[in-house]
Each structure stands twice: as structure tokens, then as C-alpha cells.
Design a protein around this motif. Structure first.
Motif, short mmCIF file in Angstrom:
data_model
loop_
_atom_site.label_atom_id
_atom_site.label_comp_id
_atom_site.label_asym_id
_atom_site.label_seq_id
_atom_site.Cartn_x
_atom_site.Cartn_y
_atom_site.Cartn_z
N LYS A 51 0.83 -1.20 0.00
CA LYS A 51 0.00 0.00 0.00
C LYS A 51 0.87 1.25 0.00
O LYS A 51 0.58 2.22 -0.71
CB LYS A 51 -0.93 0.01 1.21
N ASN A 52 1.95 1.21 0.80
CA ASN A 52 2.86 2.36 0.82
C ASN A 52 3.53 2.56 -0.54
O ASN A 52 3.63 3.67 -1.04
CB ASN A 52 3.94 2.16 1.90
N VAL A 53 3.97 1.44 -1.13
CA VAL A 53 4.63 1.52 -2.44
C VAL A 53 3.66 2.03 -3.50
O VAL A 53 3.98 2.91 -4.32
CB VAL A 53 5.19 0.14 -2.85
N ALA A 54 2.44 1.48 -3.49
CA ALA A 54 1.45 1.86 -4.50
C ALA A 54 1.05 3.32 -4.35
O ALA A 54 0.86 4.03 -5.35
CB ALA A 54 0.22 0.95 -4.38
N THR A 55 0.89 3.77 -3.10
CA THR A 55 0.53 5.18 -2.87
C THR A 55 1.61 6.11 -3.40
O THR A 55 1.32 7.11 -4.06
CB THR A 55 0.30 5.43 -1.36
N GLU A 56 2.87 5.74 -3.12
CA GLU A 56 3.98 6.56 -3.60
C GLU A 56 4.03 6.58 -5.13
O GLU A 56 4.23 7.64 -5.75
CB GLU A 56 5.30 6.04 -3.03
#
Length: 639
Positions: free
Chosen positions: A595-600
């Protein structure tokens, strides 16, 4: 001669003006225009403002220098590729687009906002933690004042506001998150076959017609930039040091006057026991601590060899005693004169009496002594002689500098007189108008290269003036051969063209066979391809080419196995049969991380979309023909 020049300076200025101005009008303007027009040509424009070739070159030099500072071991040839040059142009275009957005949208950041950013942003925590003196030194190292630092912060905030759009929200729609999660953790079982162009190259013998056709169709690939083959001589102390000798008497005298320089400072290590005394201790407490120290001293003197073990075994729990070891140090390092005096008067393994220091009563044992010995004259006389020769060479350079300048000017047809007069070695090089990324010494001097490509040096074949290329360094160059920018003739690049044709034909053959195999696999579901693998976007092993992985993951397997093909960067081709999808179900930690990677990634994509729209709004244009010409020069430049 020079006395006459000085006495009649004004008269000569007028006379020279009458001679030079007409000549410049007839010959110089054409030459000047020719040498500078290319640099002034626009390679791109933003908001109606051109970006010149000179600005692009300057940005690329800045980028290369920044990388050299951060990674001194990097292969500089990697920084002068067409791709690296294009990145520099893209950086310059982005800067211009952002500036246009700031100007048109009035995105000013006040000094108060910049100050709040400095005070609250964790990025600046190290600077906030510094003392005023440390912060001033940090700013000075970067050539900044406090106000300039705040101005840089404000500019950075302006750039972020100009391109961030909605990307700073940190919100990723649920449907987007699910789609990206499914895609990221998707796994595909595949069969595939690599059609390697190397397997075809040996069978291909290009014909003269093929070679000629390829050369004509790809002439830009064989473009040679403007070059000059030069001889040059460098007057500097290092070149003159062989002409001076060191007087043995002065060498001996220097040794006597600088004995401390050749003496290794004495250092000592010790073990210690401290009976602690608080700063506000009463006389009774002081007496108690002293009695404890006397007791410890009596104990260790009974068994001196056990001193270090006893000191180390004292509990470090805030009790009345403290013990341990002191590493090697020079006199004065402790900042306690009484302790220093005792430590440097004692012999190795000697135990001191009780020493009163601010924090209590201390006992020490010297555990090691090193240094304190002077090198003999014979050991250092060569080093001293070299030092004195360097000093004399510097003096000789100072006295020869004007003579050198006059010689290369007054005898302009050759560097031989200067080389002979000052015992210098002529060196050779092939240079362009801008320094090569790996250029060092005089060849990295823009001033020298500018002089080399001046009309007087190229057309009249005169020596350049003596150029100050660095501290205590004068250099003059002589153009041996000038090579204007040109398309290299086929005879010169024949082998290169043959190799290119062979690679192109091999790639075409590999693609043909690969596409045929894909067609066979589509017709015959039972046809097995020789290699098998399970691919996913999580896999970073490199076992399967990235293009194969991407093609397999893009394939639609909703109706069963499917055959696809993809071209590979090596000129080869891959035939792929995607058997089935076997999704990996992420655990809680993997989901949170993704989720963190996708948001970034989502925020970066939105930022890029905003930037692309700004490029359209401010009418960003590229001159593809001129850009291709510049980058082809980098591609064809000799290594």
C-alpha cells in the motif's frame, strides 16, 4: 621594445584599432559567427523562451560534475552518452516549465513560510540541532548565507507547489489499490524460447549494397564532431623541478630547524581507578573518598600485574568507585594537567600515587608507551630535498612565467622554441570545444580550448597565448590538424557499418523465427517451448528478461493459455506461452508494505501527469533534428 609600447600606449591603441576593426569586419565576423552560431541554436523552448545548445552543454557539465563529486570512481564514459545528455536537457526543460508555472500562477513563498518549513520539516533536523557556530560553518562550506539558505528553501517549495497538483493528498482510491495489488502479486507459469541474434550473426555476410544502403540511411550515427589535434607545453613547478637542485647544507639546516616535524608524538595508554567525589561533597565525604582511594592503592601495589583486571571489574553502576582503560593519547588530551603530568612522567607498568582531580582521587598505571622518537637525518633527507626542490621550482616558475608568455607569442609558428628554452616536453592530444568528461589538467580548461578553436590558432596555425589553466600553471597549444564537424566517410567506418548491418540482419532473422514460433504455438496447443519459469513483478532475480516477464503478465489468460511474442533489448526475440495465473495471496505485512509503495507510485504518476499538462500549457517544443545531431556526436565520439 616593451618600453616603447608602454611609452606610446595610446598611440598604439589607435593604430591597432584602425588595423583590427576593418579586418574583423571582413574576416572576423564570419569566423566568429560560424563558431558561435551552433552554440546559440535553440534545441528546445518553453513558454516562448529558447533553450540554447550552450545552455544544454552547461547543464550537462553541471550534472557530470555533480555525479563526479558524489561518485568519484564512476566511469566517466557513462556520463557522456546520448541518454545522459538527453537527461540533462530534460532537467533543464523541467526547470523552465516549473519556472513558467511559478511566474504565471504567482506561486510566491514568503520568507515566513520558508522559515516555518525550516523549523518543522524533519529534513532540516540535522541543521536545527547544530550550534550557531556549526551551522555558520556548514553554510560557509556550501557558499551560502542564512538568507540564501532560506531563499533556496522557498524556491524548493515553489517548485513543489507548481507540480504537485493533487498528488500530496496521500489518498489512493480503493479500486486503484486493489487493481495494483492484484497486478503486483500476480504470478504466471510460462514456457518460453529465446531467439538469440548471436546464433544468426555468424551466418550473415553483408553485401556491399547492404553496407552502402545502411550507411546512407544512418549517416547521423557516423557524424564526427569538430576536433583539433594539438601539441601543447605546460609551464608549472612540477615540470621545472628537474632543473633545480637541493643544497645539502640547506637540507641539513632545514632538518635542524624542523626537528619536531620529524618526531613522532609520544602517546601513552593507562588503566585507572577513581574514587569519585561529587562537586558539592562535604569535607567528610572527600575524606571518605580519599581513604577509599588509599585502600585501593594499597591493594593494587600488592599485586601490580592485576591492576587492569581490578580496574575493569569495578561495577559501572554509579557506586563510589569507577575503573577502566584509557586508550593511547597525546599529552594534554585529557585536559587535566595533574593527570597529564603524572601519566607522562611515569615508566611503563608503573603505578602512580593518588592524584587529585576535579572528579575525585585517581590512581593510574601506565600500560603502554609509543612514539616520541625522531627520524634520523638519513631517513628524511630525501623527503626534505624534494620539498626544497619544489620550493625552488615554484620560484623558478614565477621568474619564468613572463618569459614563457613572451616566447610563445613572439615565436608563434612552433612550440619548439619554448620547449627548448624552458626544457619542457611537448605533449599531444585531440580535443573538442568543450572538455571531455574525463579530462584532467590543462585539457579540462575551457579557456585553453576556447583559444585552441580561435581563428588565429586554426587558420594561421599560431600558438595560443599562454593560458593560466590552473594555479601556477601556464599552457600554450599549437594546432597540428583541424578537423571540422563532418560525416565520417564510409571507408573510415566500414568495419563499424558492417558490424551494424550484421547485427540488424541477425535481429531481423531472430524476430522472423520468433514470430513463426509464436504462430505455431497459437495453432498447436500441445507445442512445448524449451524453457519454463514462474514470473511475477515481485521477482528481482533476473532469471527471466524483464520484457518476457512484462509480456507474460500483460497477456489475457481469462480464456486459458495464450501465446505471445516480444522483442528483446539485445536484438533477439522471445516466444512465450503463458500457461496460467497463480496469484500470490499477500499477508498483512506484505499488503501494508505494498500500500505504501502503491501510494507513492500513484503520487509520482499524478505529479508526472501534472508536469505533462504544464508542458502542454506552456508550449514546450523540442528541435528533434538538432537534438539528434548533438546526441549522435556523443555516440560517435572516440573513447
Amino acid at each position: 621594445m616593451f618600453d616603447f609600447v608602454r611609452s606610446h600606449n595610446r598611440l598604439l591603441q589607435v593604430a591597432l584599432g584602425l588595423l583590427i576593426i576593418p579586418s574583423f569586419a571582413i574576416f572576423g565576423v564570419s569566423s566568429y559567427t560560424s563558431s558561435n552560431s551552433e552554440q546559440s541554436q535553440a534545441v528546445a523552448s518553453v513558454d516562448g523562451r529558447d533553450i540554447s545548445r550552450a545552455e544544454w552543454d552547461n547543464q550537462h557539465r553541471k550534472d557530470v560534475e555533480l555525479i563526479r563529486q558524489r561518485a568519484p570512481q564512476v566511469d566517466l564514459k557513462l556520463l557522456d552518452t546520448p541518454e545522459a545528455q538527453r537527461r540533462s536537457l530534460d532537467t533543464l526543460v523541467r526547470e523552465r516549465v516549473t519556472t513558467a508555472a511559478i511566474d504565471h500562477e504567482h506561486l510566491a513563498v514568503s520568507e515566513d513560510r520558508a522559515l516555518r518549513e525550516y523549523q518543522t520539516n524533519p529534513e532540516f533536523a540535522p541543521q536545527r540541532a547544530m550550534t550557531k557556530e556549526q551551522r555558520d560553518a556548514w553554510l560557509k562550506d556550501r557558499g551560502l548565507t542564512g538568507n540564501q539558505f532560506l531563499a533556496n528553501i522557498a524556491q524548493s517549495m515553489q517548485r513543489q507547489e507548481a507540480t504537485r497538483g493533487p498528488a500530496d493528498s496521500g489518498f489512493l482510491p480503493a479500486v486503484t489499490l486493489k487493481a495494483s495489488t492484484d497486478a503486483w502479486f500476480d504470478q504466471r507459469e510460462i514456457q518460453w524460447q529465446h531467439f538469440d541474434p548471436k546464433d544468426y550473426a555468424g551466418k550473415i555476410q553483408p553485401t556491399d549494397a547492404q553496407v552502402d544502403a545502411y550507411y546512407k540511411a544512418h549517416s547521423a550515427e557516423f557524424f564526427a564532431p569538430e576536433q583539433a589535434k594539438i601539441e601543447y607545453v605546460v609551464l608549472e613547478p612540477a615540470a621545472l623541478v628537474g632543473q633545480v637542485k637541493a643544497d645539502p647544507t640547506l637540507v641539513q639546516e632545514y632538518y635542524k630547524n624542523n626537528a619536531a616535524r620529524y618526531t613522532t608524538p609520544e602517546e601513552r595508554s593507562a588503566s585507572y581507578i577513581l574514587a569519585k567525589v561529587a562537586p558539592d561533597a562535604s569535607p567528610a565525604d572527600v575524606a571518605k573518598a580519599k581513604a577509599l582511594a588509599e585502600s585501593e592503592l594499597a591493594e593494587v601495589r600488592k599485586n601490580p600485574a592485576a591492576f587492569s583486571d581490578i580496574a575493569r571489574k569495578i561495577p559501572q553502576d554509579g557506586g563510589p568507585l569507577e575503573g577502566g582503560d584509557l586508550d593511547f593519547m597525546r599529552k594534554g588530551a585529557l585536559g587535566m594537567p595533574a593527570l597529564d603530568d603524572a601519566l607522562f612522567k611515569m615508566k611503563k607498568d608503573e603505578i602512580s600515587d593518588i592524584i587529585r582531580i576535579d572528579s575525585g582521587f585517581q590512581i593510574i598505571k601506565v600500560t603502554g608507551v609509543r612514539g616520541g622518537t625522531a627520524k634520523t637525518f638519513d631517513e628524511v633527507k630525501g623527503e626534505i630535498a624534494d620539498l626544497l626542490k619544489q620550493q625552488e621550482a615554484q620560484k623558478l616558475f614565477t621568474s619564468d612565467a613572463e618569459k614563457f608568455s613572451n616566447t610563445v607569442y613572439e615565436q608563434p609558428d612552433s612550440l619548439d622554441p619554448a620547449a627548448k628554452a624552458f626544457q619542457l616536453t611537448k605533449q599531444t592530444a585531440t580535443v573538442q570545444r568543450t572538455p571531455a568528461p574525463d579530462a584532467q589538467g590543462p585539457l579540462a580548461s575551457p579557456k585553453l580550448l576556447s583559444a585552441v578553436f580561435a581563428s588565429d590558432a586554426i587558420k594561421a596555425k599560431h600558438n595560443t597565448e599562454a593560458i593560466e589553466a590552473g594555479p601556477s600553471q601556464l599552457v600554450s597549444a599549437h594546432v597540428v590538424e583541424y578537423l571540422p564537424q563532418r560525416t565520417r566517410p564510409l571507408a573510415e567506418v566500414h568495419d563499424q557499418v558492417v558490424d551494424a548491418v550484421r547485427k540488424a540482419e541477425a535481429a531481423a532473422a531472430a524476430k522472423k523465427d520468433g514470430e513463426a514460433r509464436v504462430a505455431e504455438a497459437k495453432k498447436d496447443a500441445s507445442l512445448a517451448l524449451p524453457q519454463t519459469a514462474t514470473v511475477s513483478r515481485m521477482d528481482r532475480s533476473g532469471g527471466v528478461p524483464a520484457q518476457v516477464m512484462q509480456a507474460a503478465l500483460k497477456a489475457d489468460v481469462s480464456k486459458g493459455p495464450v501465446a505471445v511474442g516480444v522483442a528483446l533489448p539485445d536484438g533477439g526475440y522471445a516466444a512465450i506461452r503463458v500457461m496460467k495465473s497463480t496469484p500470490h495471496v499477500p499477508n498483512t505485512a506484505e499488503s501494508a508494505q505494498w500500500k505504501n509503495v502503491a501510494t507513492e507510485a500513484y503520487e509520482e504518476a499524478v505529479t508526472q501527469a501534472v508536469y505533462d499538462s504544464l508542458k502542454l500549457r506552456y508550449k514546450t517544443k523540442y528541435n528533434d533534428e538538432r537534438i539528434a545531431k548533438v546526441t549522435s556526436q556523443a555516440a560517435s565520439a572516440p573513447n
